[in-house]
Write a protein that holds these residues in place. Structure first.
Motif, short mmCIF file in Angstrom:
data_model
loop_
_atom_site.label_atom_id
_atom_site.label_comp_id
_atom_site.label_asym_id
_atom_site.label_seq_id
_atom_site.Cartn_x
_atom_site.Cartn_y
_atom_site.Cartn_z
N CYS A 95 0.86 -1.19 0.00
CA CYS A 95 0.00 0.00 0.00
C CYS A 95 0.89 1.24 0.00
O CYS A 95 2.07 1.17 0.38
N GLU A 112 -1.06 5.39 12.00
CA GLU A 112 -2.52 5.33 12.03
C GLU A 112 -3.04 4.30 11.03
O GLU A 112 -2.51 4.15 9.93
N ASP A 113 -4.07 3.59 11.44
CA ASP A 113 -4.63 2.50 10.64
C ASP A 113 -6.14 2.70 10.55
O ASP A 113 -6.87 2.46 11.51
N ASP A 114 -6.61 3.16 9.39
CA ASP A 114 -8.03 3.48 9.22
C ASP A 114 -8.91 2.25 9.03
O ASP A 114 -10.12 2.33 9.21
N ALA A 115 -8.31 1.13 8.65
CA ALA A 115 -9.11 -0.08 8.39
C ALA A 115 -8.39 -1.31 8.93
O ALA A 115 -7.86 -2.12 8.16
N PRO A 116 -8.33 -1.47 10.24
CA PRO A 116 -7.60 -2.59 10.83
C PRO A 116 -8.12 -3.94 10.34
O PRO A 116 -9.33 -4.19 10.34
N SER A 117 -7.20 -4.76 9.89
CA SER A 117 -7.56 -6.08 9.36
C SER A 117 -6.28 -6.89 9.22
O SER A 117 -5.22 -6.33 8.91
N ASP A 119 -5.62 -8.59 6.88
CA ASP A 119 -5.29 -8.57 5.46
C ASP A 119 -4.75 -7.20 5.05
O ASP A 119 -4.50 -6.96 3.88
N ASN A 120 -4.59 -6.33 6.03
CA ASN A 120 -4.18 -4.95 5.79
C ASN A 120 -2.67 -4.82 6.05
O ASN A 120 -2.19 -5.19 7.13
N THR A 123 -1.82 -2.75 9.22
CA THR A 123 -2.13 -3.51 10.43
C THR A 123 -1.03 -4.51 10.74
O THR A 123 -0.55 -4.61 11.88
#
Length: 229
Positions: A95, A112-117, A119-120, A123
């Motif tokens: 990314c 900062e992590d706007d979409a913790p997952s 698969d991210n 993260t």
């Protein structure tokens, strides 16, 4: 999806010959700004036990690499990448991040992590920093000429002039850092594809002078850097 990745070592004459043949049948990668290809600069991370280095040295079939990557010395596009290797197959999570995020990561901080997952990429990077004390250890740089073919998602790269740097503080400041060429640099041909390699490409790549082997630019540069201390 895991992709096949085969690596071959060849001399400059062989690499030049293969490049000439590939230029006749394939398109070049969009990152290339000139006929000479482009430069890749990566900051590699490892944990407090140097696990990723040990995996590469021992030739473990299952291993990972964490890195920040830029192209042609420009910080306009900064990529955060995790590369998973399972035998001869690879999976890469990637990314784009900002300069501010890059600096934080190079300081050993989570971002900062706007979409913790799980698969991210961010993260997973943050987890490695918080749980395994992942931190930057070396800068690896080389020149690449790349070719692509849509069917089979084929990507063929020719890498030259491997060098490394230890001044991560300068990279963090977006400043020039001293480069050290590896003592015996190899030319590396990498062949990546999803499920099949078209026959006409395989025929072009056939050569009795190349040798296939597991090759880690990270391992080579880390070992040489340790020898320079």
């Amino acid at each position: 999806m895991y992709r096949v990745e085969d690596k071959f070592i060849c001399d400059e004459r062989e690499l030049f010959y293969l490049q000439s043949r590939l230029e006749c049948i394939l398109h070049t990668d969009q990152n290339q700004e000139s006929q000479y290809g482009y430069t890749i600069t990566s900051v590699y991370f490892d944990d407090y036990e140097d696990k990723h280095l040990a995996d590469a040295v021992n030739g473990n079939q299952i291993r990972e690499k964490y890195r920040i990557r830029i192209y042609n010395g420009s910080y306009d596009v900064i990529k955060l990448e995790i590369k998973y290797k399972r035998g001869s197959r690879i999976l890469k999570k990637s990314c784009r991040i900002s300069r501010e995020q890059m600096v934080k990561l190079l300081q050993g901080q989570c971002i900062e992590d706007d979409a913790p997952s799980l698969d991210n990429t961010i993260t997973l990077f943050n987890l490695a920093i918080s749980e395994r004390k992942l931190s930057p250890v070396i800068i690896v740089e080389y020149d690449r000429k790349a070719f692509v073919f849509d069917a089979g998602n084929v990507r063929i790269t020719l890498d030259r002039n491997l060098r490394f740097g230890r001044r991560i503080d300068l990279f963090m400041q977006e400043a020039e850092f001293p480069r050290i060429c590896v003592a015996k640099p190899d030319n590396v041909l990498e062949v990546k594809y999803d499920e099949f390699l078209p026959g006409f490409i395989a025929n072009v790549l056939e050569s009795g002078n190349m040798r296939q082997e597991s090759y880690s630019k990270y391992r080579i540069c880390r070992q040489e850097a340790m020898g320079c201390q």
